[in-house]
Motif scaffolding. Structure first.
Motif, PDB file in Angstrom:
ATOM      1  N   TYR A  13       0.823  -1.169  -0.115  1.00  0.00           N
ATOM      2  CA  TYR A  13       0.052   0.096  -0.118  1.00  0.00           C
ATOM      3  C   TYR A  13       0.766   1.238   0.118  1.00  0.00           C
ATOM      4  O   TYR A  13       2.048   1.243   0.071  1.00  0.00           O
ATOM      5  CB  TYR A  13      -0.864   0.014   1.223  1.00  0.00           C
ATOM      6  CG  TYR A  13      -1.707  -1.092   1.386  1.00  0.00           C
ATOM      7  CD1 TYR A  13      -2.801  -1.446   0.391  1.00  0.00           C
ATOM      8  CD2 TYR A  13      -1.505  -2.186   2.061  1.00  0.00           C
ATOM      9  CE1 TYR A  13      -3.704  -2.271   0.360  1.00  0.00           C
ATOM     10  CE2 TYR A  13      -2.244  -3.487   2.283  1.00  0.00           C
ATOM     11  CZ  TYR A  13      -3.453  -3.455   1.302  1.00  0.00           C
ATOM     12  OH  TYR A  13      -4.266  -4.662   1.309  1.00  0.00           O
ATOM     13  N   LYS A  51      -7.812 -11.355   1.525  1.00  0.00           N
ATOM     14  CA  LYS A  51      -7.623 -10.193   2.326  1.00  0.00           C
ATOM     15  C   LYS A  51      -7.350  -8.864   1.868  1.00  0.00           C
ATOM     16  O   LYS A  51      -7.977  -7.890   2.368  1.00  0.00           O
ATOM     17  CB  LYS A  51      -6.207 -10.602   3.289  1.00  0.00           C
ATOM     18  CG  LYS A  51      -6.370 -11.777   4.064  1.00  0.00           C
ATOM     19  CD  LYS A  51      -4.976 -11.915   4.800  1.00  0.00           C
ATOM     20  CE  LYS A  51      -5.102 -12.650   5.845  1.00  0.00           C
ATOM     21  NZ  LYS A  51      -3.712 -13.038   6.557  1.00  0.00           N
ATOM     22  N   ILE A  52      -6.703  -9.023   0.489  1.00  0.00           N
ATOM     23  CA  ILE A  52      -6.461  -7.519  -0.036  1.00  0.00           C
ATOM     24  C   ILE A  52      -7.727  -6.905  -0.332  1.00  0.00           C
ATOM     25  O   ILE A  52      -7.691  -5.556  -0.311  1.00  0.00           O
ATOM     26  CB  ILE A  52      -5.819  -7.841  -1.251  1.00  0.00           C
ATOM     27  CG1 ILE A  52      -4.310  -8.490  -0.908  1.00  0.00           C
ATOM     28  CG2 ILE A  52      -5.347  -6.797  -2.188  1.00  0.00           C
ATOM     29  CD1 ILE A  52      -3.473  -9.203  -2.032  1.00  0.00           C
ATOM     30  N   THR A  84       2.746  -0.597   4.058  1.00  0.00           N
ATOM     31  CA  THR A  84       2.274  -1.902   4.727  1.00  0.00           C
ATOM     32  C   THR A  84       1.962  -2.972   3.550  1.00  0.00           C
ATOM     33  O   THR A  84       1.715  -2.488   2.401  1.00  0.00           O
ATOM     34  CB  THR A  84       1.136  -1.657   5.495  1.00  0.00           C
ATOM     35  OG1 THR A  84       0.187  -1.055   4.952  1.00  0.00           O
ATOM     36  CG2 THR A  84       1.393  -0.854   6.549  1.00  0.00           C
ATOM     37  N   HIS A 114     -10.543  -6.836   0.966  1.00  0.00           N
ATOM     38  CA  HIS A 114     -11.334  -6.410   2.172  1.00  0.00           C
ATOM     39  C   HIS A 114     -10.410  -5.006   2.699  1.00  0.00           C
ATOM     40  O   HIS A 114     -11.200  -3.943   2.857  1.00  0.00           O
ATOM     41  CB  HIS A 114     -11.525  -7.213   3.260  1.00  0.00           C
ATOM     42  CG  HIS A 114     -12.651  -7.890   3.228  1.00  0.00           C
ATOM     43  ND1 HIS A 114     -12.477  -9.193   2.189  1.00  0.00           N
ATOM     44  CD2 HIS A 114     -13.659  -8.034   3.629  1.00  0.00           C
ATOM     45  CE1 HIS A 114     -13.532  -9.805   2.367  1.00  0.00           C
ATOM     46  NE2 HIS A 114     -14.504  -9.179   3.151  1.00  0.00           N
ATOM     47  N   GLU A 115      -9.132  -5.070   2.554  1.00  0.00           N
ATOM     48  CA  GLU A 115      -8.556  -3.798   3.070  1.00  0.00           C
ATOM     49  C   GLU A 115      -8.546  -2.608   1.779  1.00  0.00           C
ATOM     50  O   GLU A 115      -8.595  -1.562   2.188  1.00  0.00           O
ATOM     51  CB  GLU A 115      -6.972  -4.380   2.964  1.00  0.00           C
ATOM     52  CG  GLU A 115      -6.229  -3.181   3.247  1.00  0.00           C
ATOM     53  CD  GLU A 115      -6.445  -2.595   4.901  1.00  0.00           C
ATOM     54  OE1 GLU A 115      -6.070  -1.375   5.329  1.00  0.00           O
ATOM     55  OE2 GLU A 115      -6.685  -3.489   5.628  1.00  0.00           O
ATOM     56  N   LEU A 116      -8.416  -3.086   0.551  1.00  0.00           N
ATOM     57  CA  LEU A 116      -8.897  -1.952  -0.480  1.00  0.00           C
ATOM     58  C   LEU A 116     -10.236  -1.221  -0.233  1.00  0.00           C
ATOM     59  O   LEU A 116     -10.313  -0.209  -0.445  1.00  0.00           O
ATOM     60  CB  LEU A 116      -8.637  -2.528  -1.934  1.00  0.00           C
ATOM     61  CG  LEU A 116      -7.367  -3.097  -2.217  1.00  0.00           C
ATOM     62  CD1 LEU A 116      -7.330  -3.640  -3.567  1.00  0.00           C
ATOM     63  CD2 LEU A 116      -6.416  -1.520  -2.449  1.00  0.00           C
ATOM     64  N   GLU A 117     -11.077  -2.200   0.080  1.00  0.00           N
ATOM     65  CA  GLU A 117     -12.427  -1.526   0.056  1.00  0.00           C
ATOM     66  C   GLU A 117     -12.550  -0.706   1.606  1.00  0.00           C
ATOM     67  O   GLU A 117     -13.079   0.366   1.540  1.00  0.00           O
ATOM     68  CB  GLU A 117     -13.434  -2.695   0.407  1.00  0.00           C
ATOM     69  CG  GLU A 117     -14.974  -2.348   0.511  1.00  0.00           C
ATOM     70  CD  GLU A 117     -15.360  -1.989  -1.014  1.00  0.00           C
ATOM     71  OE1 GLU A 117     -16.732  -1.744  -0.697  1.00  0.00           O
ATOM     72  OE2 GLU A 117     -14.832  -1.502  -1.839  1.00  0.00           O
ATOM     73  N   LYS A 118     -11.774  -1.058   2.442  1.00  0.00           N
ATOM     74  CA  LYS A 118     -11.686  -0.143   3.774  1.00  0.00           C
ATOM     75  C   LYS A 118     -10.983   1.248   3.405  1.00  0.00           C
ATOM     76  O   LYS A 118     -11.399   2.340   3.972  1.00  0.00           O
ATOM     77  CB  LYS A 118     -11.001  -0.941   4.779  1.00  0.00           C
ATOM     78  CG  LYS A 118     -11.011  -0.330   6.214  1.00  0.00           C
ATOM     79  CD  LYS A 118     -10.625  -1.024   7.294  1.00  0.00           C
ATOM     80  CE  LYS A 118      -9.223  -1.539   7.232  1.00  0.00           C
ATOM     81  NZ  LYS A 118      -8.781  -2.334   8.502  1.00  0.00           N
ATOM     82  N   ARG A 119      -9.991   1.017   2.606  1.00  0.00           N
ATOM     83  CA  ARG A 119      -9.140   2.139   2.285  1.00  0.00           C
ATOM     84  C   ARG A 119      -9.592   3.000   1.106  1.00  0.00           C
ATOM     85  O   ARG A 119      -9.395   4.410   1.354  1.00  0.00           O
ATOM     86  CB  ARG A 119      -7.664   2.058   1.991  1.00  0.00           C
ATOM     87  CG  ARG A 119      -6.724   1.117   2.970  1.00  0.00           C
ATOM     88  CD  ARG A 119      -5.493   0.857   2.621  1.00  0.00           C
ATOM     89  NE  ARG A 119      -4.674   0.028   3.482  1.00  0.00           N
ATOM     90  CZ  ARG A 119      -3.591   0.353   3.820  1.00  0.00           C
ATOM     91  NH1 ARG A 119      -2.945   1.512   3.329  1.00  0.00           N
ATOM     92  NH2 ARG A 119      -2.815  -0.141   4.831  1.00  0.00           N
ATOM     93  N   SER A 134      -0.145  -6.738   2.169  1.00  0.00           N
ATOM     94  CA  SER A 134      -1.160  -7.704   2.283  1.00  0.00           C
ATOM     95  C   SER A 134      -0.964  -8.578   1.263  1.00  0.00           C
ATOM     96  O   SER A 134      -0.337  -8.450   0.147  1.00  0.00           O
ATOM     97  CB  SER A 134      -2.520  -7.185   2.179  1.00  0.00           C
ATOM     98  OG  SER A 134      -3.244  -6.439   3.302  1.00  0.00           O
TER      99      SER A 134
END
Length: 242
Positions: free
Chosen positions: A76, A87-88, A80, A90-95, A82
């Motif tokens: 990212y 997993k990735i 950081t 969900h993190e992209l959707e959060k960011r 992933s």
């Protein structure tokens, strides 16, 4: 902040995306309009490279995980990392919450698990062609050795014994089930006019077929015209492939 880096497995030159799981994340990045660059990792270089960056290994109990280190992985903008497409995303959707991937909709989990049922019957038609048609020299031996362990026979034997009409017969039911889900809301996407991550999982599978063997892709698309409609409606997110 530096640009996002997607770690993907290259085809032989000119290096282009082909692998199913990295395509899922590449489509998400393209859909959300996130600026990124690709760092290509040949199969034998995935684990040592990601280990050197301090990325912890995959959870072997997670769905679909077959190796400690795998592609896709991502760095990212804040430095950081992933790994693993589930997993990735969900993190992209959060960011980057907009536009939404609607990860909470049940269709996403359903298609995530269903694609394995769609691909499995055709492994004998697909896996031997990956080193033959796509992989760079550094990856061929690694791929053939690891897949021989997975299937319990060399890929040449797998192809000879199981790449047959029976395999296509076994592929028909899961394909029809996916087609029915696409028709449920009128298409072209699983939720009608609303794009979700389920669409990117499905289109990544179709793109994988196309990159491995155009004839397999063509025959698969003939299972139902809804696959063609979904693919065509999603093509704009396949343009950036390197």
């Amino acid at each position: 902040m530096s640009k996002i880096i997607l770690y993907d497995i290259p085809s032989r030159p000119p290096k282009k995306a082909w692998s199913l799981n990295p395509w899922k994340i590449r489509m998400v990045l393209n859909f959300k309009g996130i600026d990124y660059e690709t760092e290509w990792l040949e199969y034998p270089h995935i684990a040592p490279t990601l280990q050197s960056y301090g990325v912890p290994p995959n959870d072997r109990n997670a769905p679909g995980i077959t190796a400690d280190y795998s592609s896709p992985a991502i760095r990212y903008e804040d430095g950081t990392y992933s790994m693993d497409s589930w997993k990735i995303v969900h993190e992209l959707e959060k960011r980057y919450p907009s536009p939404s991937l609607h990860l909470e909709d049940p269709i996403v989990l359903k298609i995530r698990d269903h694609v394995a049922l769609m691909r499995g019957p055709l492994d004998a038609h697909l896996m031997p062609k990956i080193p033959r048609n796509l992989l760079g020299e550094d990856s061929i031996e690694y791929f053939e050795t690891t897949r021989e362990k997975r299937f319990g026979m060399p890929l040449s034997q797998l192809e000879k014994e199981k790449a047959n009409e029976e395999a296509w017969g076994n592929a028909k039911k899961p394909a029809e089930e996916a087609a029915d889900l696409l028709k449920k809301h009128g298409g072209p996407y699983f939720l009608g006019q609303t794009v979700t991550y389920a669409d990117f999982i499905m289109v990544s599978f179709l793109q994988f077929l196309k990159r491995v063997d155009g004839k397999v892709y063509k025959r698969y698309m003939e299972f139902d015209p809804v696959f063609v409609k979904l693919y065509e409606a999603s093509e704009k997110w396949l343009v950036k492939d390197d």
